[in-house]
Design a protein around this motif. Structure first.
Motif, short mmCIF file in Angstrom:
data_model
loop_
_atom_site.label_atom_id
_atom_site.label_comp_id
_atom_site.label_asym_id
_atom_site.label_seq_id
_atom_site.Cartn_x
_atom_site.Cartn_y
_atom_site.Cartn_z
N SER A 1 0.83 -1.21 0.00
CA SER A 1 0.00 0.00 0.00
C SER A 1 0.86 1.25 0.00
O SER A 1 0.58 2.21 -0.73
CB SER A 1 -0.92 0.01 1.22
N LEU A 2 1.91 1.25 0.81
CA LEU A 2 2.81 2.39 0.89
C LEU A 2 3.53 2.60 -0.44
O LEU A 2 3.69 3.74 -0.90
CB LEU A 2 3.81 2.19 2.03
N SER A 3 3.91 1.53 -1.08
CA SER A 3 4.57 1.63 -2.38
C SER A 3 3.63 2.23 -3.42
O SER A 3 4.02 3.08 -4.22
CB SER A 3 5.04 0.25 -2.82
N GLU A 4 2.36 1.78 -3.43
CA GLU A 4 1.36 2.33 -4.36
C GLU A 4 1.12 3.81 -4.09
O GLU A 4 0.98 4.62 -5.01
CB GLU A 4 0.06 1.55 -4.25
N LEU A 5 1.08 4.18 -2.82
CA LEU A 5 0.85 5.57 -2.44
C LEU A 5 2.00 6.45 -2.90
O LEU A 5 1.79 7.53 -3.45
CB LEU A 5 0.64 5.67 -0.92
N ILE A 6 3.22 6.01 -2.68
CA ILE A 6 4.40 6.78 -3.11
C ILE A 6 4.41 6.93 -4.62
O ILE A 6 4.70 8.01 -5.15
CB ILE A 6 5.69 6.10 -2.59
N SER A 7 4.04 5.88 -5.32
CA SER A 7 3.99 5.94 -6.78
C SER A 7 2.94 6.96 -7.24
O SER A 7 3.18 7.74 -8.16
CB SER A 7 3.66 4.55 -7.33
N ALA A 8 1.78 6.97 -6.59
CA ALA A 8 0.72 7.92 -6.97
C ALA A 8 1.14 9.35 -6.66
O ALA A 8 0.87 10.27 -7.44
CB ALA A 8 -0.58 7.58 -6.23
N LYS B 1 2.58 14.77 -8.65
CA LYS B 1 3.30 15.73 -7.82
C LYS B 1 2.82 17.16 -8.03
O LYS B 1 2.52 17.88 -7.08
CB LYS B 1 4.81 15.62 -8.11
N ASP B 2 2.72 17.59 -9.28
CA ASP B 2 2.32 18.98 -9.56
C ASP B 2 0.92 19.29 -9.05
O ASP B 2 0.68 20.34 -8.45
CB ASP B 2 2.40 19.26 -11.07
#
Length: 162
Positions: free
Chosen positions: A22-29, A34-35
């Motif tokens: 879940s954390l990996s998916e969140l960081i990817s999103a 980002k902008d």
């Protein structure tokens, strides 16, 4: 010959593995958007600085009391008429051609400006029958009267169809 598969074991992820995924998916999103997130955080910061977030938070925390007050206001006499009249007005405005409405409102605004000219620009005169007859020859006055007469004719036709 191979042995037949009679049982399939499904691998169940541990809580730590689920959290890591879940954390990996969140960081990817977050990296992907980002902008947009930076703009969103800036908006939230401005809302906080203006005090709007506190107002929204207070309204959400007191939503039941606010809802009760709203219902009390709706139950007061005249509120239903106000809502019905508002809906009728919106339906009426939806029927009008925007270009024609803009022309009409621009003309009304010009007429109001002309009607409230300071008294020192135009001497006070009494309006007699002769003065009215002379004004009827003015092309601007004539155009306004014709518009008014067409308006009254259309309104009368609609009234007779009721």
């Amino acid at each position: 010959m191979a042995k037949a598969t009679t049982q399939i074991e499904k691998r169940v992820l541990s809580q730590a593995e689920q959290d890591a995924r879940s954390l990996s998916e969140l960081i990817s999103a977050v990296a992907q958007h980002k902008d947009a997130l930076i703009v969103f955080l800036d908006i939230i910061g401005e809302l906080h600085a203006s005090g709007a977030l506190e107002i929204v938070q207070g309204a959400l925390k007191n939503r039941q009391a606010i809802g009760a007050i709203g219902l009390d206001q709706l139950n007061k006499s005249g509120a239903q008429n106000l809502i019905k009249n508002s809906m009728s007005t919106l339906q009426f405005l939806g029927k009008l051609d925007p270009v024609k409405m803009e022309t009409m409102l621009t003309s009304v605004a010009a007429g109001v400006e002309h009607a409230v000219q300071p008294a020192d620009e135009e001497p006070k005169q009494s309006v007699g029958l002769l003065k009215l007859m002379q004004q009827l020859r003015d092309p601007e006055v004539s155009a306004s009267l014709m518009m008014l007469m067409r308006f009254l004719r259309g309104m009368g036709e609609a009234k007779q169809q009721e």
